[in-house]
Design a protein around this motif. Structure first.
Motif, mmCIF file in Angstrom:
data_model
loop_
_atom_site.group_PDB
_atom_site.id
_atom_site.type_symbol
_atom_site.label_atom_id
_atom_site.label_comp_id
_atom_site.label_asym_id
_atom_site.label_seq_id
_atom_site.Cartn_x
_atom_site.Cartn_y
_atom_site.Cartn_z
ATOM 1 N N GLU A 49 -12.121 39.641 64.909
ATOM 2 C CA GLU A 49 -12.295 40.303 63.549
ATOM 3 C C GLU A 49 -13.816 41.327 63.602
ATOM 4 O O GLU A 49 -14.045 41.790 62.440
ATOM 5 C CB GLU A 49 -12.687 38.890 62.789
ATOM 6 C CG GLU A 49 -11.682 38.203 62.352
ATOM 7 C CD GLU A 49 -11.993 36.995 61.485
ATOM 8 O OE1 GLU A 49 -13.035 36.679 61.395
ATOM 9 O OE2 GLU A 49 -11.011 36.289 60.983
ATOM 10 N N VAL A 50 -14.567 40.925 64.669
ATOM 11 C CA VAL A 50 -15.437 42.353 64.939
ATOM 12 C C VAL A 50 -14.862 43.597 65.469
ATOM 13 O O VAL A 50 -15.075 44.586 65.104
ATOM 14 C CB VAL A 50 -16.314 41.782 65.790
ATOM 15 C CG1 VAL A 50 -17.579 42.875 66.147
ATOM 16 C CG2 VAL A 50 -17.122 40.572 65.452
ATOM 17 N N VAL A 76 -18.626 49.445 59.166
ATOM 18 C CA VAL A 76 -19.708 48.799 59.884
ATOM 19 C C VAL A 76 -20.058 47.505 59.183
ATOM 20 O O VAL A 76 -20.878 46.487 60.115
ATOM 21 C CB VAL A 76 -20.794 49.780 60.138
ATOM 22 C CG1 VAL A 76 -21.987 49.243 60.921
ATOM 23 C CG2 VAL A 76 -20.139 51.239 60.723
ATOM 24 N N ARG A 77 -20.245 47.399 57.731
ATOM 25 C CA ARG A 77 -20.697 46.337 57.057
ATOM 26 C C ARG A 77 -19.745 44.923 57.500
ATOM 27 O O ARG A 77 -20.345 44.015 57.538
ATOM 28 C CB ARG A 77 -20.681 46.550 55.743
ATOM 29 C CG ARG A 77 -21.856 47.532 55.226
ATOM 30 C CD ARG A 77 -22.057 47.623 53.791
ATOM 31 N NE ARG A 77 -23.032 48.352 53.137
ATOM 32 C CZ ARG A 77 -24.302 48.136 52.978
ATOM 33 N NH1 ARG A 77 -24.580 46.869 53.259
ATOM 34 N NH2 ARG A 77 -25.252 48.908 52.437
ATOM 35 N N GLN A 78 -18.527 45.306 57.499
ATOM 36 C CA GLN A 78 -17.467 44.393 57.842
ATOM 37 C C GLN A 78 -17.520 43.927 59.359
ATOM 38 O O GLN A 78 -17.740 42.567 59.254
ATOM 39 C CB GLN A 78 -16.124 44.862 57.569
ATOM 40 C CG GLN A 78 -15.142 43.756 57.722
ATOM 41 C CD GLN A 78 -13.728 44.292 57.595
ATOM 42 O OE1 GLN A 78 -13.237 45.649 56.868
ATOM 43 N NE2 GLN A 78 -12.723 43.576 58.234
ATOM 44 N N ALA A 79 -17.720 44.695 60.195
ATOM 45 C CA ALA A 79 -17.847 44.375 61.471
ATOM 46 C C ALA A 79 -19.310 43.546 61.551
ATOM 47 O O ALA A 79 -19.348 42.465 62.443
ATOM 48 C CB ALA A 79 -17.826 45.470 62.387
ATOM 49 N N SER A 80 -20.135 43.878 61.078
ATOM 50 C CA SER A 80 -21.562 43.165 61.176
ATOM 51 C C SER A 80 -21.515 41.760 60.676
ATOM 52 O O SER A 80 -21.847 40.935 61.298
ATOM 53 C CB SER A 80 -22.675 44.150 60.543
ATOM 54 O OG SER A 80 -23.825 43.746 60.762
ATOM 55 N N ARG A 81 -20.879 41.817 59.434
ATOM 56 C CA ARG A 81 -20.817 40.682 58.568
ATOM 57 C C ARG A 81 -19.956 39.549 59.550
ATOM 58 O O ARG A 81 -20.090 38.347 59.826
ATOM 59 C CB ARG A 81 -20.170 40.601 57.628
ATOM 60 C CG ARG A 81 -19.947 39.519 56.506
ATOM 61 C CD ARG A 81 -19.845 39.766 55.374
ATOM 62 N NE ARG A 81 -18.409 40.442 55.041
ATOM 63 C CZ ARG A 81 -18.057 41.951 54.495
ATOM 64 N NH1 ARG A 81 -19.300 42.311 54.306
ATOM 65 N NH2 ARG A 81 -17.156 42.454 54.510
ATOM 66 N N SER A 82 -18.781 40.131 60.235
ATOM 67 C CA SER A 82 -18.012 39.208 60.993
ATOM 68 C C SER A 82 -18.688 38.960 62.472
ATOM 69 O O SER A 82 -18.503 37.520 62.729
ATOM 70 C CB SER A 82 -16.642 39.949 61.628
ATOM 71 O OG SER A 82 -15.954 40.273 60.309
ATOM 72 N N LYS A 84 -21.922 38.257 62.484
ATOM 73 C CA LYS A 84 -22.866 37.217 62.250
ATOM 74 C C LYS A 84 -22.346 35.843 62.158
ATOM 75 O O LYS A 84 -22.910 34.704 62.282
ATOM 76 C CB LYS A 84 -23.888 37.888 60.955
ATOM 77 C CG LYS A 84 -24.737 38.716 61.347
ATOM 78 C CD LYS A 84 -25.454 39.255 60.123
ATOM 79 C CE LYS A 84 -26.531 40.643 60.569
ATOM 80 N NZ LYS A 84 -27.104 41.066 59.402
ATOM 81 N N GLN A 85 -21.070 35.922 61.301
ATOM 82 C CA GLN A 85 -20.483 34.662 60.866
ATOM 83 C C GLN A 85 -19.770 34.001 62.138
ATOM 84 O O GLN A 85 -19.872 32.810 62.199
ATOM 85 C CB GLN A 85 -19.473 34.963 59.628
ATOM 86 C CG GLN A 85 -20.182 35.484 58.289
ATOM 87 C CD GLN A 85 -19.027 35.690 57.413
ATOM 88 O OE1 GLN A 85 -17.857 35.863 57.607
ATOM 89 N NE2 GLN A 85 -19.540 35.889 56.033
ATOM 90 N N SER A 88 -21.365 32.272 66.923
ATOM 91 C CA SER A 88 -21.192 30.945 67.643
ATOM 92 C C SER A 88 -20.166 30.663 68.199
ATOM 93 O O SER A 88 -19.633 30.243 69.250
ATOM 94 C CB SER A 88 -21.904 30.015 66.689
ATOM 95 O OG SER A 88 -20.904 29.747 65.568
ATOM 96 N N LEU A 89 -18.979 31.022 67.390
ATOM 97 C CA LEU A 89 -17.442 30.861 67.806
ATOM 98 C C LEU A 89 -17.346 31.817 69.067
ATOM 99 O O LEU A 89 -16.542 31.397 70.155
ATOM 100 C CB LEU A 89 -16.586 31.053 66.775
ATOM 101 C CG LEU A 89 -16.458 30.012 65.708
ATOM 102 C CD1 LEU A 89 -15.591 30.395 64.461
ATOM 103 C CD2 LEU A 89 -16.145 28.674 66.349
ATOM 104 N N ILE A 90 -17.970 33.091 68.953
ATOM 105 C CA ILE A 90 -17.584 34.112 70.040
ATOM 106 C C ILE A 90 -18.195 33.522 71.234
ATOM 107 O O ILE A 90 -17.941 33.464 72.527
ATOM 108 C CB ILE A 90 -18.116 35.331 69.760
ATOM 109 C CG1 ILE A 90 -17.321 35.954 68.545
ATOM 110 C CG2 ILE A 90 -18.291 36.409 70.911
ATOM 111 C CD1 ILE A 90 -17.997 37.371 67.954
ATOM 112 N N ILE A 91 -19.710 33.091 71.192
ATOM 113 C CA ILE A 91 -20.368 32.576 72.148
ATOM 114 C C ILE A 91 -19.690 31.258 73.039
ATOM 115 O O ILE A 91 -19.424 31.192 74.328
ATOM 116 C CB ILE A 91 -21.688 32.013 71.908
ATOM 117 C CG1 ILE A 91 -22.528 33.516 71.620
ATOM 118 C CG2 ILE A 91 -22.543 31.533 72.839
ATOM 119 C CD1 ILE A 91 -23.928 33.210 71.129
#
Length: 394
Positions: A49-50, A76-82, A84-85, A88-91
């Motif tokens: 989603e990023v 960019v706003r959409q990617a940045s929001r994704s 941040k949200q 933790s799941l990515i990590i």
């Protein structure tokens, strides 16, 4: 439909179009980098989603003038929001051995997107150059971006390339080892357990506009370990060095047929032609299918992980009626035709794709029969090759 033959026997022929082969739906992805990212053996929705809005910026920038920046800003706003949200799941999806590196990149990516967003909002062209230089320090050898003067939209596109590369590196950090076991009958062959990259240097004849070109090719052993491993092994043997381009007709560029009666690589240790099986990875499967086309398996709706979507898709040629007859002859697809549209390609599932040309692919169309491959060199990923026969042979 033109066939892909070099010799009377070794070729990739195109059977009649199946009624079901056009059922693959969805917008086609034609960018080789994006195809390689989506082909990684990971299942992490958050990072995808990023990735998606960052890739969509390419389309946004096709709008003329500064109006393009409005769409870029939304991307960019959409990617940045994704990010941040879903951070933790990515990590949590990062391989334990690569977690520190992945977290570091995510932090840099998060800050960088905030800065890019401000640059776009301010329409501040002068701020783009120093920002790009900063990002190049992080990216290092992952890409070489050529700086050029131009409007803010054009400059921003290069920043976007850097961000997408960040996402790709993070995704690669999610891969923890090789994800499956190759079937026992192929386990002793040269295998590429991961990815590698090669540079193919071609000397071009009779072309005043192009004398020499280096094609950068990424080979995907995650989805085609036997096919990619066979090729890397041949590269290390210098099998292709000095070989001519043997077909270039606007549909494909082909090479790999050695001089003499043999139609493939003769293994000195056996004095026989080394052949490899047809190897096709399907979306949703954990390991490739071997020895059969998807049509023969009845998988008419299946989508291959490495499709013939991109200009410069690299695949193995084989005898028409012998699925496991590929040896050394390779081809690159140049363009779509009426029967080979992206995402509904009758080559998919019949021939083993194992990589994509990711730099200078457009110049493939300029190659002609008789142009010479001066060299092919592995520039990364050689440590992913196991059972290298070139070492055994000395």
């Amino acid at each position: 439909m033109p066939s892909l033959d070099w010799s009377p026997n070794a070729y990739a022929a195109n059977p009649a179009l199946s009624d079901l082969s056009v059922l693959i739906s969805g917008p086609p992805i034609k960018d080789p980098g994006a195809l390689l990212r989506y082909a990684l053996p990971i299942n992490n929705k958050a990072i995808r989603e990023v990735q998606k809005p960052l890739e969509d910026i390419t389309e946004s920038l096709k709008v003329a003038g500064v109006k393009a920046l409005d769409s870029v800003e939304r991307n960019v706003r959409q990617a940045s929001r994704s990010l941040k949200q879903g951070k933790s799941l990515i990590i949590s999806g990062l391989a334990e051995s690569k977690k520190d590196h992945g977290v570091e990149l995510l932090n840099k990516l998060e800050v960088g997107m905030e800065e890019l967003q401000q640059i776009v909002e301010d329409r501040n062209r002068d701020a783009v150059a120093p920002k790009q230089k900063e990002l190049l320090q992080y990216v290092g050898e992952c890409a070489t971006i050529k700086w050029f003067a131009g409007n803010a939209a054009s400059l921003t596109s290069h920043i976007v390339v850097e961000f997408v590369l960040f996402a790709q590196i993070v995704e690669e950090d999610m891969v923890d080892g090789f994800p499956y076991e190759v079937p026992e009958e192929y386990r002793s062959m040269p295998l590429l357990k991961g990815r590698a990259a090669v540079d193919m240097k071609v000397k071009v004849k009779d072309n005043p506009n192009l004398e020499e070109c280096v094609f950068h090719i990424v080979l995907d052993g995650y989805n085609a370990p036997v096919t990619a491993g066979n090729f890397v092994d041949l590269v290390q043997r210098h099998f292709y060095d000095g070989m001519e381009i043997q077909r270039a007709d606007g549909f494909v560029v082909q090479t790999g047929d050695p001089e003499g009666p043999a139609e493939g690589f003769i293994d000195p240790s056996t004095e026989k032609t080394r052949t490899i099986p047809l190897e096709i990875m399907v979306d949703g499967e954990k390991e490739p299918f071997y020895g059969a086309t998807l049509e023969e398996l009845g998988l008419y709706k299946a989508q291959t992980k490495l499709p013939f979507n991109a200009f410069g898709t690299m695949a193995m040629a084989r005898e028409e009626f012998e699925n496991n007859s590929a040896s050394s002859q390779v081809f690159w697809l140049l363009k779509e035709s009426e029967l080979t549209p992206s995402n509904a390609n009758i080559l998919d599932g019949r021939y083993a794709v194992f990589g994509y040309v990711t730099e200078n692919e457009d110049f493939l169309a300029d190659l002609k029969v008789g142009d010479v491959i001066e060299s092919i060199q592995v520039v990364s990923g050689l440590d992913n090759l196991v059972n290298p026969s070139y070492k055994i042979a000395g």
